[in-house]
Motif scaffolding. Structure first.
Motif, PDB file in Angstrom:
ATOM      1  N   UNK A  60      51.162 -41.743  24.773  1.00 27.09           N
ATOM      2  CA  UNK A  60      51.619 -41.002  25.955  1.00 27.09           C
ATOM      3  C   UNK A  60      50.540 -40.029  26.426  1.00 27.09           C
ATOM      4  N   UNK A  61      49.945 -39.306  25.463  1.00 23.36           N
ATOM      5  CA  UNK A  61      48.928 -38.313  25.823  1.00 23.36           C
ATOM      6  C   UNK A  61      47.745 -39.001  26.500  1.00 23.36           C
ATOM      7  N   UNK A  62      47.299 -40.100  25.883  1.00 21.73           N
ATOM      8  CA  UNK A  62      46.155 -40.817  26.457  1.00 21.73           C
ATOM      9  C   UNK A  62      46.494 -41.317  27.857  1.00 21.73           C
ATOM     10  N   UNK A  63      47.653 -41.942  27.978  1.00 23.56           N
ATOM     11  CA  UNK A  63      48.023 -42.549  29.248  1.00 23.56           C
ATOM     12  C   UNK A  63      48.359 -41.509  30.312  1.00 23.56           C
ATOM     13  N   UNK A  96      48.039 -30.419  36.053  1.00 20.42           N
ATOM     14  CA  UNK A  96      49.042 -31.441  35.772  1.00 20.42           C
ATOM     15  C   UNK A  96      48.656 -32.189  34.495  1.00 20.42           C
ATOM     16  N   UNK A  97      47.398 -32.629  34.453  1.00 20.56           N
ATOM     17  CA  UNK A  97      46.922 -33.361  33.283  1.00 20.56           C
ATOM     18  C   UNK A  97      46.991 -32.480  32.044  1.00 20.56           C
ATOM     19  N   UNK A  98      46.557 -31.217  32.214  1.00 20.34           N
ATOM     20  CA  UNK A  98      46.582 -30.309  31.064  1.00 20.34           C
ATOM     21  C   UNK A  98      48.009 -30.113  30.582  1.00 20.34           C
ATOM     22  N   UNK A  99      48.923 -29.954  31.531  1.00 21.41           N
ATOM     23  CA  UNK A  99      50.314 -29.738  31.158  1.00 21.41           C
ATOM     24  C   UNK A  99      50.841 -30.903  30.329  1.00 21.41           C
ATOM     25  N   UNK A 149      50.229 -51.472  29.417  1.00 20.59           N
ATOM     26  CA  UNK A 149      51.252 -51.651  28.387  1.00 20.59           C
ATOM     27  C   UNK A 149      50.606 -51.896  27.031  1.00 20.59           C
ATOM     28  N   UNK A 150      49.447 -52.568  27.058  1.00 21.01           N
ATOM     29  CA  UNK A 150      48.815 -52.888  25.773  1.00 21.01           C
ATOM     30  C   UNK A 150      48.301 -51.648  25.049  1.00 21.01           C
ATOM     31  N   UNK A 151      48.045 -50.554  25.780  1.00 24.73           N
ATOM     32  CA  UNK A 151      47.663 -49.318  25.093  1.00 24.73           C
ATOM     33  C   UNK A 151      48.800 -48.914  24.161  1.00 24.73           C
ATOM     34  N   UNK A 173      52.552 -33.468  25.315  1.00 22.58           N
ATOM     35  CA  UNK A 173      52.637 -34.597  24.380  1.00 22.58           C
ATOM     36  C   UNK A 173      52.021 -34.256  23.025  1.00 22.58           C
ATOM     37  N   UNK A 174      50.995 -33.400  23.027  1.00 21.27           N
ATOM     38  CA  UNK A 174      50.433 -33.015  21.729  1.00 21.27           C
ATOM     39  C   UNK A 174      51.402 -32.150  20.943  1.00 21.27           C
TER      40      UNK A 174
END
Ligand SMILES: Nc1ncnc2c1ncn2[C@@H]1O[C@H](COP(=O)(O)OP(=O)(O)O)[C@@H](O)[C@H]1O
Ligand SMILES: [Mg+2]
Lengths: 361, 298
Positions: free
Chosen positions: B219-222, B275-278, B170-172, B283-284
């Motif tokens: 969101x992208x990072x997480x 999945x990660x790429x999607x 959550x802190x991110x 998000x980007x």
């Protein structure tokens, strides 16, 4: 439409008091300009009227209501900010209509009001753009449009033109004046620019260090400054000030130069005074206005000239102090040239040397 | 002598190229290659046994794989949205604090400083059905007299994992949104007040649009983090009970190392990367769009 009254209004930031018990009565439909050097408390005062700053003491009334504890949205005011403060993510149309949308007006009403405001400010072709795609002048007009769509009782302007270039500023000044004549609403306008203040105001409020120094019409504060601060702040170039002592019917300056005492001042023999004369009232003989009733003549060497076209500003030294004089129908003047100047004593001022307060009877 | 003349730029870049290929390219190529073989850790020579797309076909028709895939997407969706909400709330509260804000900001970062392994053990203990903190507390308070099987019941276990994920990350969101709050210009907010907005309306129409780019970055990072979630789950439930908390990477880890079917595991890994790429691309895109909304960027 509404009057605005400030009663002993004080603003403190912690122990620091920045606005000291000011009183001001603004009539319905009046265009009042708060002017003063940077940091004198103009914005703070305006923001207290807007409700963006808490009021530490005293009372602010808008339209007969005490508004001290009301949030901005319940004060029926709108404000134009120095940096435009547009919503960057909304189009011009959405920016203009935002307050009406918040007020839950119907879409038809919003469209009508927005179109009307856009028409007044010639924003119609820009309605679908975002603020990022507008020039400074256009953004300023959107900010004004946003203020007028709601037909508030009082408009507040905080240095709205200071981010524009000189030409645009003059142009917008005229537009603001026209707008006021059209809307006839009360306007409180803050600026540090005395030219803006003089040209726009019905009444000028001159502030310094959190105090009001003088309130009056532009001509009144120009012709009858209550102290040296107002004298030098209002008018361009600033009023020339010379320290001297009253000797009978004459003033004697430090280097022994003497001038007759200007008429209409309460003074005593031997009193230390500050003599004030504007450049408009000290002119070289042969390049001056027709002679008035009380005139004096002095000879000065010209150090520097600033030709302005229809007139030339002359910098010369009188009694060890640099003074600025004006030359009408100018001719070229050599640096160091000695000229005889005539001084219109009726238009000169005497201030107390200690307090700077005007000695006018 | 016929010396090979390399252009100077290539010579200068050569060390970087060599290091990059050693640490990035070679493992990548090797794992990609092995996903087309029937490579088993127990039979090293099987790495030369080319099977074409067999592993991929197998993964795409494997119910277990798709169950883990679905669970990962579920975890991603639930955890990210909740983290966003909590992070937003946290950031808004911290930004309102006038004294000790620095200290609070540092404290906010604490969960991020723990290794996920540690977090896994910590929550494994907290949610343990016999000696766990939660059950003890619930029982002492008389809310329940039974031991709730937090990590044993399939749905509760998923809940516990999500809880742990949210606690760590959550802190991110909190920190990034706080940075966003600091970056909001004061003027439009004041204009909104004058325009008649209540605190909620100012937030909704002015603050939030300004925060969206920051939210999408978080969101992208997480999403990358959660899409490859492994450690916490591995420690807390080991994908159990009965694979009901099996995520993509616990499944892949199990297939590769426990079952020793490395080729198959690598094939699943490559599918999972999509999945990660999607999510990253998604998000980007959102990020660019929200920045454009604000008139930033191109
Ligand atoms: N938030 C604040 N905290 C402390 N002092 C402030 C604050 N805002 C303004 N001041 C001080 O109050 C005085 C008046 O400021 P302001 O009203 O902005 O002046 P201006 O006449 O230029 O608009 C200044 O001396 C300024 O330093
Ligand atoms: Mg100001």
């Amino acid at each position: 439409m509404a009057q605005v009254h400030l009663r002993d209004v004080v603003k403190k930031y912690g122990p620091l008091e920045v606005v000291h018990s000011i009183n001001l009565d603004i009539a319905d439909g009046e265009f009042v300009v708060l002017v003063g050097p940077s940091g004198c408390g103009k914005s703070t005062t305006l923001r207290m009227v807007a409700g963006l700053e808490g009021i530490s003491g005293g009372e602010v009334q808008i339209g007969g209501r005490v508004v001290n504890d009301l949030p901005p949205r319940e004060r029926n005011i709108s404000m134009v900010f120095q940096n435009y403060a547009l919503y960057p993510h909304m189009t011009v149309r959405e920016n203009l209509g935002f307050s009406l949308k918040i007020a839950k007006q119907s879409q038809a009403e919003i469209d009508k009001a927005v179109d009307e405001a856009a028409e007044i400010l010639s924003l119609t072709p820009l309605l679908d753009r975002k603020p990022g795609a507008l020039s400074g002048g256009q953004r300023q007009r959107v900010a004004m449009g946003r203020a007028i769509v709601r037909h508030p009782e009082v408009f507040l302007f905080d240095e709205p033109l200071s981010n524009l270039d000189a030409k645009l500023r003059t142009q917008m000044r005229v537009e603001i004046k026209k707008l006021h004549q059209k809307l006839k609403s009360t306007i409180i306008y803050v600026t540090h620019d005395q030219v803006e203040a003089m040209t726009l105001a019905d009444r000028i409020v001159i502030m310094r260090d959190g105090h009001i120094e003088q309130v009056g019409t532009p001509l009144d504060v120009f012709e009858n400054p209550v102290n040296t601060f107002v004298g030098t702040f209002i008018g361009s170039p600033p009023m020339n000030l010379l320290d001297g002592v009253v000797k009978g019917n004459e003033l004697e300056f430090a280097d022994g130069t003497r001038l007759p005492v200007p008429p209409g001042y309460a003074i005593q023999d031997g009193q230390a005074v500050t003599f004030g004369v504007r450049a408009d009232n000290i002119m070289p003989v042969g390049h001056a206005l027709p002679r008035g009733e009380h005139m004096a003549e002095v000879e000065m060497a010209v150090d520097l000239t600033e030709p302005l076209g229809t007139e030339t500003l002359l910098f010369a030294t009188l009694a060890g102090t640099e003074v600025q004089a004006k030359m009408l129908n100018p001719r070229p003047v050599q640096s160091g040239e000695r000229m005889t100047f005539q001084i219109m004593l009726d238009k000169c001022h005497l201030f107390d040397a200690e307090t700077g307060a005007s000695l006018r009877k | 002598m016929n010396r090979l003349k390399l252009p100077p730029w290539l010579v200068l870049l050569l060390p970087a190229i060599i290091i990059l290929s050693a640490v990035v390219l070679i493992p990548l190529v090797l794992s990609l290659y092995s996903s087309f073989t029937s490579y088993r850790l127990t039979r090293p020579d099987s790495i030369f046994n080319w099977v074409g797309f067999f592993n991929y076909e197998k993964a795409l028709t494997d119910v277990k794989f798709w169950a883990a895939f679905g669970r990962t997407v579920l975890l991603l969706t639930v955890a990210l949205n909740l983290e966003m909400l909590f992070g937003l709330g946290l950031a808004l509260m911290v930004s309102k604090v006038t004294q000790g804000q620095r200290l609070l900001r540092t404290m906010m970062m604490f969960p991020m400083m723990f290794s996920p392994i540690l977090v896994g053990f910590q929550f494994k203990f907290i949610f343990n059905d016999n000696v766990g903190l939660v059950n003890n507390a619930l029982q002492s308070l008389g809310i329940t007299d039974q031991a709730i099987p937090w990590l044993v019941d399939g749905q509760l276990a998923m809940f516990s994992i999500i809880f742990a994920e949210i606690w760590t990350a959550t802190s991110v969101f909190g920190i990034l949104i706080l940075a966003g709050l600091y970056a909001i210009p004061r003027d439009p907010l004041e204009a909104a007040k004058v325009d008649g907005c209540t605190a909620w309306q100012s937030f909704r129409y002015v603050t939030l649009p300004f925060l969206m780019p920051f939210i999408y970055i978080a969101m992208a990072i997480r999403s990358l983090d959660v899409a490859r979630a492994y450690d916490i789950v591995q420690i807390m439930t080991n994908g159990g009970p009965a694979r009901r908390t099996e995520l993509l990477w616990t499944l892949i880890g199990r297939t590769g190392y426990v079952d020793a079917r490395m080729g198959y595991a690598n094939a699943m890994g490559y599918i999972s990367i999509f999945l990660a790429i999607f999510f990253t691309i998604y998000f980007f895109k959102k990020l660019t769009q929200s920045r454009k909304e604000l008139g930033m960027g191109a």
